[in-house]
Design a protein around this motif. Structure first.
Motif, PDB file in Angstrom:
ATOM      1  N   CYS A 150      38.514  21.715  80.464  1.00 23.82           N
ATOM      2  CA  CYS A 150      39.897  21.884  79.991  1.00 23.82           C
ATOM      3  C   CYS A 150      40.819  21.951  81.200  1.00 23.82           C
ATOM      4  O   CYS A 150      40.808  22.933  81.945  1.00 23.82           O
ATOM      5  CB  CYS A 150      40.010  23.154  79.157  1.00 23.82           C
ATOM      6  SG  CYS A 150      41.701  23.520  78.635  1.00 23.82           S
ATOM      7  N   GLU A 177      32.842  23.690  82.559  1.00 21.60           N
ATOM      8  CA  GLU A 177      31.787  23.530  81.561  1.00 21.60           C
ATOM      9  C   GLU A 177      30.886  24.764  81.513  1.00 21.60           C
ATOM     10  O   GLU A 177      30.465  25.190  80.431  1.00 21.60           O
ATOM     11  CB  GLU A 177      30.961  22.291  81.867  1.00 21.60           C
ATOM     12  CG  GLU A 177      29.872  22.035  80.854  1.00 21.60           C
ATOM     13  CD  GLU A 177      29.088  20.774  81.137  1.00 21.60           C
ATOM     14  OE1 GLU A 177      28.869  20.008  80.185  1.00 21.60           O
ATOM     15  OE2 GLU A 177      28.712  20.551  82.300  1.00 21.60           O
ATOM     16  N   VAL A 203      32.264  27.328  79.179  1.00 19.81           N
ATOM     17  CA  VAL A 203      32.081  26.946  77.776  1.00 19.81           C
ATOM     18  C   VAL A 203      30.635  27.196  77.357  1.00 19.81           C
ATOM     19  O   VAL A 203      30.368  27.753  76.287  1.00 19.81           O
ATOM     20  CB  VAL A 203      32.474  25.474  77.537  1.00 19.81           C
ATOM     21  CG1 VAL A 203      32.164  25.040  76.117  1.00 19.81           C
ATOM     22  CG2 VAL A 203      33.951  25.261  77.854  1.00 19.81           C
ATOM     23  N   ILE A 215      35.483  26.265  67.531  1.00 17.79           N
ATOM     24  CA  ILE A 215      36.570  26.031  68.486  1.00 17.79           C
ATOM     25  C   ILE A 215      37.548  27.211  68.540  1.00 17.79           C
ATOM     26  O   ILE A 215      37.974  27.607  69.619  1.00 17.79           O
ATOM     27  CB  ILE A 215      37.316  24.714  68.157  1.00 17.79           C
ATOM     28  CG1 ILE A 215      36.375  23.508  68.341  1.00 17.79           C
ATOM     29  CG2 ILE A 215      38.565  24.549  69.012  1.00 17.79           C
ATOM     30  CD1 ILE A 215      35.866  23.291  69.753  1.00 17.79           C
ATOM     31  N   ASN A 244      41.432  24.665  75.365  1.00 22.84           N
ATOM     32  CA  ASN A 244      42.087  24.015  74.235  1.00 22.84           C
ATOM     33  C   ASN A 244      43.300  24.785  73.731  1.00 22.84           C
ATOM     34  O   ASN A 244      43.605  24.807  72.553  1.00 22.84           O
ATOM     35  CB  ASN A 244      41.076  23.768  73.103  1.00 22.84           C
ATOM     36  CG  ASN A 244      41.590  22.783  72.080  1.00 22.84           C
ATOM     37  OD1 ASN A 244      41.752  23.137  70.923  1.00 22.84           O
ATOM     38  ND2 ASN A 244      41.850  21.562  72.488  1.00 22.84           N
ATOM     39  N   CYS A 254      41.109  18.179  75.421  1.00 18.20           N
ATOM     40  CA  CYS A 254      39.704  18.546  75.607  1.00 18.20           C
ATOM     41  C   CYS A 254      38.975  18.828  74.289  1.00 18.20           C
ATOM     42  O   CYS A 254      37.767  19.058  74.293  1.00 18.20           O
ATOM     43  CB  CYS A 254      39.597  19.775  76.503  1.00 18.20           C
ATOM     44  SG  CYS A 254      40.421  21.231  75.828  1.00 18.20           S
ATOM     45  N   LEU A 270      34.954  19.567  73.852  1.00 17.11           N
ATOM     46  CA  LEU A 270      34.477  20.897  73.456  1.00 17.11           C
ATOM     47  C   LEU A 270      33.616  20.816  72.194  1.00 17.11           C
ATOM     48  O   LEU A 270      32.564  21.451  72.113  1.00 17.11           O
ATOM     49  CB  LEU A 270      35.656  21.842  73.230  1.00 17.11           C
ATOM     50  CG  LEU A 270      36.474  22.178  74.473  1.00 17.11           C
ATOM     51  CD1 LEU A 270      37.727  22.944  74.092  1.00 17.11           C
ATOM     52  CD2 LEU A 270      35.641  22.942  75.486  1.00 17.11           C
TER      53      LEU A 270
END
Length: 67
Positions: free
Chosen positions: A12, A19, A22, A33, A43, A49, A53
C-alpha cells in the motif's frame, strides 16, 4: 540486516504498508479487508492496493489447512 524491497514489497503506497505487515495481520487472524484496514492502515487512501490485498488474503487462506 532488514529485508530489502524485493524481499518485502510495499503493498500500500498511501499507507506505506509492507507485505510483511499484511502477512503478520493475516497470521494474527485477520481475514477481511475492513479488519485489515483497521489493523494496518492499508487501503485507506487511493484504493489501488485493494486487489493486491484481496489476493494476499485469498492466497494465504487457501494455503492454510482446514480446521
Amino acid at each position: 540486516m532488514s529485508p530489502g524491497p524485493a524481499e518485502d514489497p510495499l503493498i500500500c503506497l498511501c499507507g506505506r504498508v509492507l507485505e510483511s505487515v499484511v502477512l503478520a495481520a493475516k497470521a494474527s487472524g485477520i481475514r477481511d479487508i475492513a479488519s485489515l484496514r483497521r489493523a494496518t492502515g492499508a487501503n485507506t487512501g487511493c484504493g489501488d492496493c485493494l486487489t493486491d490485498l484481496e489476493e494476499i488474503l485469498d492466497e494465504e487462506t487457501a494455503a492454510e489447512p482446514a480446521t
